[in-house]
Design a protein around this motif. Structure first.
Motif, short mmCIF file in Angstrom:
data_model
loop_
_atom_site.label_atom_id
_atom_site.label_comp_id
_atom_site.label_asym_id
_atom_site.label_seq_id
_atom_site.Cartn_x
_atom_site.Cartn_y
_atom_site.Cartn_z
N SER A 353 -0.18 24.62 -31.67
CA SER A 353 -1.40 24.53 -30.98
C SER A 353 -1.07 23.65 -29.83
N PRO A 354 -1.88 24.04 -28.74
CA PRO A 354 -1.76 23.27 -27.57
C PRO A 354 -2.32 21.81 -27.63
N VAL A 355 -3.08 21.35 -28.59
CA VAL A 355 -3.62 19.96 -29.08
C VAL A 355 -3.43 20.11 -30.62
N GLY A 356 -2.82 18.91 -31.12
CA GLY A 356 -2.30 18.84 -32.47
C GLY A 356 -3.44 18.01 -33.16
N LEU A 357 -3.15 17.72 -34.23
CA LEU A 357 -3.99 16.99 -35.21
C LEU A 357 -3.19 15.99 -36.23
N LEU A 358 -3.64 14.74 -36.48
CA LEU A 358 -3.15 13.58 -37.57
C LEU A 358 -4.32 13.32 -38.28
N TYR A 359 -3.78 13.34 -39.69
CA TYR A 359 -5.03 13.00 -40.60
C TYR A 359 -4.39 11.64 -41.49
N TRP A 360 -5.45 10.93 -41.99
CA TRP A 360 -5.24 9.88 -42.97
C TRP A 360 -6.61 9.71 -43.61
N ASP A 361 -6.36 9.71 -45.06
CA ASP A 361 -7.85 9.45 -45.76
C ASP A 361 -7.21 8.33 -47.05
N PRO A 379 2.43 19.43 -31.50
CA PRO A 379 1.85 20.61 -30.69
C PRO A 379 2.70 20.74 -29.29
N LYS A 380 1.89 21.53 -28.44
CA LYS A 380 2.96 21.69 -27.13
C LYS A 380 2.66 20.71 -26.25
N ASN A 381 1.59 20.04 -26.48
CA ASN A 381 1.38 18.76 -25.57
C ASN A 381 1.05 17.57 -26.19
N PRO A 382 1.54 16.53 -25.77
CA PRO A 382 1.45 15.14 -26.49
C PRO A 382 0.02 14.77 -26.60
N ILE A 383 -0.80 15.60 -27.21
CA ILE A 383 -2.39 15.45 -27.51
C ILE A 383 -2.65 15.71 -28.87
N TRP A 384 -3.22 14.51 -29.50
CA TRP A 384 -3.52 14.75 -31.27
C TRP A 384 -4.93 14.19 -31.42
N LEU A 385 -5.96 15.13 -31.90
CA LEU A 385 -7.13 14.72 -32.59
C LEU A 385 -6.73 14.12 -33.65
N THR A 386 -7.40 12.67 -34.04
CA THR A 386 -7.10 12.01 -35.26
C THR A 386 -8.17 12.10 -36.16
N LEU A 387 -8.01 12.14 -37.52
CA LEU A 387 -9.28 12.18 -38.18
C LEU A 387 -8.54 10.92 -39.41
N VAL A 388 -9.44 9.74 -39.17
CA VAL A 388 -9.04 8.52 -40.05
C VAL A 388 -10.26 8.05 -40.72
N GLU A 476 -2.85 2.98 -37.92
CA GLU A 476 -1.36 2.85 -37.94
C GLU A 476 -0.87 3.90 -39.17
N LYS A 477 -1.50 3.84 -40.15
CA LYS A 477 -1.04 4.87 -41.21
C LYS A 477 -1.00 6.28 -40.88
N CYS A 478 -1.98 6.51 -39.91
CA CYS A 478 -2.22 7.96 -39.68
C CYS A 478 -1.10 8.33 -38.42
N ILE A 479 -0.43 7.15 -37.75
CA ILE A 479 0.42 7.32 -36.90
C ILE A 479 1.92 7.58 -37.47
N LEU A 480 2.06 6.62 -38.72
CA LEU A 480 3.16 6.83 -39.59
C LEU A 480 3.33 8.03 -40.31
N THR A 481 2.31 8.73 -40.32
CA THR A 481 2.77 10.30 -41.03
C THR A 481 3.47 11.20 -40.00
N LYS A 482 3.49 10.77 -38.66
CA LYS A 482 4.02 11.73 -37.80
C LYS A 482 5.46 10.91 -37.31
N TRP A 483 5.57 9.58 -37.28
CA TRP A 483 6.64 8.83 -36.92
C TRP A 483 6.91 7.81 -37.95
N TYR A 484 7.42 8.07 -39.05
CA TYR A 484 7.66 7.17 -40.19
C TYR A 484 8.62 6.14 -39.92
#
Length: 497
Positions: A353-361, A379-388, A476-484
């Motif tokens: 996707s042009p814009v990505g997504l990161l998720y944590w619940d 994604p194709k660009n370093p942009i992420w929608l986050t749902l925390v 931070e937990k949401c970010i760690l799902t991408k960069w553990y």
């Protein structure tokens, strides 16, 4: 030996006889009678001569069709309100709703059948309507004197996810939309002028709508002052849907000019800007194609907004990727975790996707967490929608190499934006480069190594992870799902998520 079929000409001398020459070739070699112009392919060979005809077995991708017939709208540059330059001039803001309605020319009035379809797929019924928060929501920029003049104003309501999706595409056009981009230009792009941010907004709207229409067509909805049909027991007036004027486009350049001229319909508070954008995305994808993407029939009860008017997973995927799939994982899953065949495949994301997504619940069990595929994580660009924990935000970087070069991930900066009145903006520094620990006489759970910049890593052992789990902020937990295992520095700001 001389060639026997001297009647065949190597190069036709007249362009007006191309059809006769092709028909004659078909009769000689294949016994055909005609040919359609299409993609040229090599299908026959006679001696040393190679005959080329046209192949029509693969038709071009068909754009989705609407149930209502909408006339294709073409922009006429000769009109009196035309742009002097298609790429540089944007029509200024129009103050009142009546003035914006009078500025519209052309279009196709919405029918009652299309209005009923829109109401049912959004809120589930033609009796209930949008809340006051949705009606007030629009793509309103922050004040230019703040640290984030590029951002939209949001509130804690259901339209926040839609606004931040368009915010992600806006950042793409601001940071990486220029032909010649550099790190210095990307840094200055975070302080855009009013012209630059409105130009990026028009580009973001066009990209989202064109992507939803399979890059072949799209539909833009604008609101008039009066209703276009009489209501009855099947339809209850909501003040928006029955006043829509529909504009269909099959050329991206026409869409760009039209959006630039009518950008004020989506910018003003109390202008129903978010509702118009939501309807435009749905009609660009078409209702039938949305049901097809989900793998359900139109008789099934389904709506894009929840009972609390929050955006569903399907709607978020439609805004981010152009396809209304109900899951975040890669591709289609046809087996469950036990290896049994599912009655229907679980449809997911098929391309980056042009814009990505990161998720944590925090309410999910460790073994049953929602899976986010690499198509959204990278994604194709370093942009992420986050749902925390049910709250949306936006993470982005001004370094485009972050999603293409692993060496950039050793030390980089992310910007986090929410659009709220409080806890709006912060800068995060991420470090992922591990250095061997040299501290002696420490328990194993504490001796886990440092980064190049003398900061500790998140531990990977189970014992140390349990100790640190409650101390880690949700973002931070949401970010760690991408960069553990990375270390996150909040730049002196108290973690607010």
């Amino acid at each position: 030996m001389a060639e026997t079929d001297t009647a065949i000409q190597e190069e036709p001398t007249s362009t007006g006889t191309d059809r006769e020459n092709l028909d004659r070739l078909l009769k000689i070699f294949n016994g055909g009678t005609g040919v359609n112009l299409g993609k040229p392919v090599r299908i026959a060979q006679h001696g040393r001569r190679k005959v080329t005809i046209n192949d029509t077995r693969r038709p071009p991708p068909v754009a989705p069709h609407m149930t209502q017939r909408v006339k294709t709208f073409y922009m006429d540059p000769s009109e009196q309100y035309s742009l002097t330059s298609r790429d540089t001039v944007i029509i200024p803001k129009v103050a009142t709703k009546s003035a914006r309605a009078r500025s519209m020319i052309g279009g196709t009035p919405i029918t009652k059948e299309t209005a009923i379809q829109l109401r049912k797929i959004t809120v589930g019924t033609t009796v209930h309507s949008f809340s006051r928060e949705w009606r007030k929501s629009a793509l309103v920029f922050q004040d230019s004197s703040t640290k984030y003049p590029y951002g939209f104003q949001t509130s804690r309501c259901g339209s926040r996810a839609l606004i931040l999706c368009f915010q992600g595409y806006l950042m793409k056009h601001l940071l990486f939309g220029k032909q010649y981009s550099s790190s210095l230009a990307s840094k200055h792009a975070l302080q855009p002028s009013d012209f630059e941010r409105r130009k990026a907004l028009s580009g973001a709207i066009c990209e989202v709508l064109w992507q939803a229409g399979n890059n072949a067509r799209c539909c833009v909805c604008l609101q008039q002052d009066t209703a276009f049909f009489d209501t009855d027991y099947q339809y209850r007036v909501d003040g928006v849907t029955e006043k829509l004027n529909l504009y269909e486009f099959k050329k991206f350049t026409d869409l760009e000019m039209f959006v630039k001229r009518h950008l004020s319909h989506f910018e003003h508070e109390n202008s129903n800007g978010c509702i118009l954008l939501l309807y435009s995305v749905i009609l660009s994808r078409t209702v039938s194609r949305i049901y097809e993407d989900m793998g359900i029939s139109e008789n099934d009860r389904f709506k894009l907004l929840s009972d609390n008017e929050e955006c569903s997973i399907t709607l978020v995927n439609l805004l981010l990727t152009g396809r209304a799939v109900p899951h975040y994982h890669n591709g289609n899953i046809i087996y469950d975790k036990d290896g049994n065949l599912l009655p229907q495949p679980l449809r997911g994301i098929k391309e980056r996707s042009p814009v990505g997504l990161l998720y944590w619940d925090k309410g999910e069990e460790p073994d049953e967490r929602t899976e986010i595929g690499s198509m959204l994580k990278t994604p194709k660009n370093p942009i992420w929608l986050t749902l925390v924990n049910g709250q949306y935000g936006l993470l982005f970087s001004n370094n485009v190499d972050l999603v293409s070069d692993w060496r950039v991930e050793h030390h980089f900066t992310l910007y986090y934006y929410t659009g709220l009145l409080t806890k709006t903006y912060t800068v995060l520094t991420i470090e992922t480069l591990r250095v061997e620990a040299r501290v002696e006489n420490k328990p194993p759970e504490e001796n886990w190594g440092n980064t190049r910049y003398t900061r500790r890593f998140r531990c990977k052992t189970g014992l140390a992870r349990k100790v640190e789990e409650e101390k880690i902020p949700p973002l931070e937990k949401c970010i760690l799902t991408k960069w553990y295992g990375a270390n996150v520095d909040w730049d002196g700001v108290y973690p607010f998520y």
